[in-house]
Scaffold this motif. Structure first.
Motif, PDB file in Angstrom:
ATOM      1  N   SER A  58       0.816  -1.223   0.000  1.00 46.29           N
ATOM      2  CA  SER A  58       0.000   0.000   0.000  1.00 46.29           C
ATOM      3  C   SER A  58       0.846   1.268   0.000  1.00 46.29           C
ATOM      4  CB  SER A  58      -0.919   0.005   1.227  1.00 46.29           C
ATOM      5  OG  SER A  58      -0.142  -0.022   2.418  1.00 46.29           O
TER       6      SER A  58
ATOM      7  N   LEU B   1      -4.770   1.269  -3.834  1.00 49.56           N
ATOM      8  CA  LEU B   1      -5.659   0.635  -2.862  1.00 49.56           C
ATOM      9  C   LEU B   1      -6.827  -0.045  -3.571  1.00 49.56           C
ATOM     10  CD1 LEU B   1      -6.640  -0.020  -0.037  1.00 49.56           C
ATOM     11  CD2 LEU B   1      -7.627   2.280   0.109  1.00 49.56           C
TER      12      LEU B   1
ATOM     13  N   VAL C  21      -4.159   3.459   3.692  1.00 48.09           N
ATOM     14  CA  VAL C  21      -4.539   2.233   4.403  1.00 48.09           C
ATOM     15  C   VAL C  21      -4.365   2.422   5.909  1.00 48.09           C
ATOM     16  CG1 VAL C  21      -3.911  -0.189   4.778  1.00 48.09           C
ATOM     17  CG2 VAL C  21      -4.084   0.704   2.460  1.00 48.09           C
TER      18      VAL C  21
ATOM     19  N   ARG D 230      -7.374   2.145   8.640  1.00 47.61           N
ATOM     20  CA  ARG D 230      -7.214   1.175   9.738  1.00 47.61           C
ATOM     21  C   ARG D 230      -7.505   1.829  11.084  1.00 47.61           C
ATOM     22  NH1 ARG D 230      -4.137  -3.653   9.523  1.00 47.61           N
ATOM     23  NH2 ARG D 230      -3.404  -4.243   7.444  1.00 47.61           N
TER      24      ARG D 230
ATOM     25  N   TYR E 252      -9.078  -6.004   5.873  1.00 49.40           N
ATOM     26  CA  TYR E 252      -7.808  -5.857   5.163  1.00 49.40           C
ATOM     27  C   TYR E 252      -6.808  -6.929   5.613  1.00 49.40           C
ATOM     28  CZ  TYR E 252      -3.866  -3.521   2.918  1.00 49.40           C
ATOM     29  OH  TYR E 252      -2.792  -3.222   2.128  1.00 49.40           O
TER      30      TYR E 252
END
Length: 711
Positions: A63, A111, A264, A268, A278
């Motif tokens: 990522s 992504l 990412v 998260r 993920y």
């Protein structure tokens, strides 16, 4: 005297220098910004560009997109051409760089690219769903426990997370997958759909539902100059997150205002549901591949498209790499139109004149040929599609009579584009060969002779020197054929190539040059109304889309087969130059086999004579006997031949005149071939020891057809 300063080198030293060292596996440690590190497996011939590619397919670093690499001795921002083996110690540090609009868009596209395998490629294999069910149930239970401990807000997020709807074809597809697996075991032909089953992980929950651009909301924390664009992310639990892309990273707008360099990492922190989904996806990649690498193939594959495109073309979603909304495209080198007006004739002539005597010179020449031809093919396809769409929009051209003559022609620089209508009768074959009559503009007889002579005199330089064939591309589209050809190859004088072409290179150092970096153009673009259609109407629409083409194809095939049966079989001859090259190789192989047999028989005879070395007198007597026997045999043969002549058989008597006649014919044929071929080509043909240099053109054509039919 001893050589000074090692100037005089022995042959042994030279041989050692020429010996190539085989690459060995090395471990490369990359320190990450969060004070962790990853160990990459590479080989000693890798460069920094290869390290970047390994990082892009690693589950931990896939990522991360906008970064530079530094080394404690070589310094910051290592160039892509630096050899990894030269870095001592082999420890590299990843440094995050500021974004601009293009790099931030590419980051979002990455992504979307990573999560595409959960939605874009149809159902996954049944074994994946079975293997994942137990682990996924345990993971859900663990997530629920964590959610209870963490607080109300995250518990609400977890409860609002809907379970992923099963794919509409999951039951049937799982049966198909098992059947296909059994088919592969029994050596039967698998379906094309099974290719994408390897890349599909649709049994997993997609970490996000969509990402779309949005208008900017007023936020004083980000300066106007630093802001790049705004977008919305809908996560797997239905939560909508507004994100601002700025130079330092990605910033969440709302109650939780967090700035992260990596999108990412930001998502998260904002949602545990996304975090869990993920992690499941990365775990699935690791289980699919023991090295934990993301496959490059699922991002964009030039030769195959996902099964959904064949099932329902009107709602075929573009793959993330090809989605123009996020700066993607189908690859290729001629999209911007800057190369349309290049002096193509000069470039191809320069290619044919490049030195090619040694292997090193041919390697340089072949690389130049590959880059130039790749660029030309991409530019030719784009120009051909534009011209054919222009023809389809013109009613007068569309209703023109159907024949092999051109209905429209256009000239762009050195490129000439000619459009003709394709045949609606499947039994009639339009000449679309790049070395055919239409492209070369020769009659059939001369074309056959040209291709055959080219084949039997071929060497390592034949393909690169055939610039007339390299500079031609045929494109068939929607009932039309466009022939794109470089004009003026014969008349233009050779000059130095442009500087831009010297610097031209493939993206990512040429990795996957024939696959994901190749051109793929989505010709069937859906409209906005088609985009908004719900899944409920997809099945009847699919039936409508597939029924009418099927009926049309069936009717066309029936009519064409009827016409084909009525036509007489004609023995038209078309010779490809590759046939001549294979033929001469076949003849040379036969000659070598015969030569290998002769020495063995002669050796056996010599060994028989050597047996008499211990008794020389006896061997002499035996030799005398053999000589006497040979003389008597010759006398008897002569008497037989005289008897034959007396009996009226004049064959042996006329043989000297026939031989002289054959010699004169061979000399005439040799002179005729000398006029048609260059000195180097004729010398190659003569030195091949096949005797083809003494044959006439018609004999060569007949013999090549005999070889084609028999061998």
């Amino acid at each position: 005297m001893a050589p000074k300063n090692g100037r005089g080198k022995t042959k042994g030293d030279k041989k050692k220098k020429e010996e190539k060292v085989l690459p060995v596996v090395i471990d490369m440690t990359v320190n990450l910004p969060d004070e962790t590190h990853v160990i990459l497996k590479g080989i000693s011939t890798d460069r920094i560009i290869d390290v970047r590619r390994l990082l892009s397919v690693n589950t931990i670093t896939c990522s991360i997109t906008n970064f530079s690499l530094s080394h404690e001795i070589r310094g910051p921002r290592l160039k892509d051409t630096i050899d990894v083996a030269a870095l001592k110690p082999c420890v590299i540090t990843l440094v995050e760089e500021d974004y601009d609009e293009e790099s931030a868009t590419a980051h979002v596209r990455r992504l979307l690219d990573i999560v595409a395998c959960t939605t874009c490629f149809g159902p996954s294999a049944s074994k994946d769903a079975k293997c994942d069910s137990s682990g996924k149930n345990a993971r859900v239970a663990q997530d629920n426990n964590n959610a209870k401990k963490s607080g109300k807000s995250q518990a609400n997020n977890k409860q609002s997370s809907p379970s992923p709807p099963p794919p509409p074809q999951s039951s049937s597809s799982s049966k198909d997958a098992s059947v296909e697996g059994e088919g592969e075991m029994s050596n039967s032909c698998p379906k094309l759909g099974s290719f994408y089953e390897f890349f599909s992980l649709s049994h997993l929950t997609p970490p996000l539902q969509f990402i779309r651009r949005a208008t900017r909301r007023q936020d004083d924390d980000i300066l106007v100059d630093d802001l790049l664009f705004s977008f919305e992310v809908k996560l797997c639990n239905g939560k909508l997150v507004l994100v601002e892309a700025c130079r330092k990273g990605f910033y969440s707008v709302g109650k939780q205002q967090i700035l992260c360099h990596n999108l990412v990492d930001l998502l998260r922190q904002l949602s545990r549901s996304f975090d869990n989904a993920y992690d499941d996806l990365m775990k699935a990649f690791s289980e699919r591949n023991k090295f934990g690498n993301l496959p490059y193939g699922f991002r964009a594959n030039t030769w195959l498209i996902p099964p959904i495109a064949a099932q329902l073309p009107s709602i075929f979603p573009p793959l993330p790499v090809e989605d123009e909304t996020w700066g993607g495209n189908g690859g290729g080198l001629g999209r911007d139109g800057k190369n349309d007006l290049l002096p193509w004739a000069n470039e191809f002539l320069f290619l044919a004149s490049m030195p090619c005597k040694t292997a090193e010179e041919r390697q340089i020449r072949d690389r130049k040929a590959f880059l130039l031809h790749s660029l030309f093919v991409d530019v030719a396809i784009f120009r051909a599609i534009l011209v054919m769409r222009h023809v389809m929009g013109n009613l007068e051209l569309t209703h023109s009579p159907e024949n092999s003559k051109a209905i429209y022609a256009e000239r762009v620089g050195d490129l000439s584009i000619t459009v003709m209508k394709d045949a609606s009768n499947a039994s009639y074959k339009v000449d679309t060969k790049i070395d055919g009559i239409q492209a070369i503009r020769m009659d059939k007889k001369n074309l056959v002779e040209r291709n055959l002579l080219k084949g039997i005199t071929a060497d390592e330089n034949t393909a690169a020197h055939d610039i007339a064939t390299l500079g031609a591309v045929n494109v068939r589209y929607c009932g039309y054929i466009a022939v794109v050809k470089v004009e003026g190859i014969e008349s233009v004088k050779v000059g130095p190539p442009l500087q831009s072409l010297e610097l031209l290179d493939q993206p990512e150092g040429g990795a996957n040059a024939l696959n994901i970096n190749s051109l793929r153009l989505l010709l069937h673009k859906r409209t906005a109304s088609e985009h908004n259609k719900t899944a409920q109407h997809s099945q009847p629409l699919e039936r409508e889309e597939l029924s009418s083409p099927r009926a049309f194809v069936e009717r066309l095939l029936e009519e064409s087969l009827t016409r084909l049966q009525e036509e007489e079989v004609t023995g038209d001859i078309f010779v490809r130059w590759e046939l001549g090259a294979c033929w001469i190789q076949h003849l040379q192989d036969q000659n070598t086999m015969e030569k290998d047999k002769k020495p063995s028989s002669e050796k056996a005879k010599k060994e028989m004579k050597v047996e008499g070395l211990g008794t020389p007198l006896r061997s002499l007597k035996n030799n005398k006997k053999n000589l006497d026997g040979n003389n008597t045999k010759l006398q008897s043969e002569n008497s037989k031949s005289l008897a034959d002549v007396v009996n009226g058989e004049v064959k042996t008597a006329v043989s000297p005149s026939i031989e002289s006649q054959l010699e004169t014919e061979a000399n005439e044929n040799e002179l005729a071939l000398r006029r048609l071929l260059s000195d180097a080509a004729f010398t190659r043909l003569k030195e091949s020891e096949t005797g083809l240099h003494c044959k006439s053109l018609q004999e060569l054509i007949d013999l090549s057809q005999k070889y084609y039919n028999e061998v």
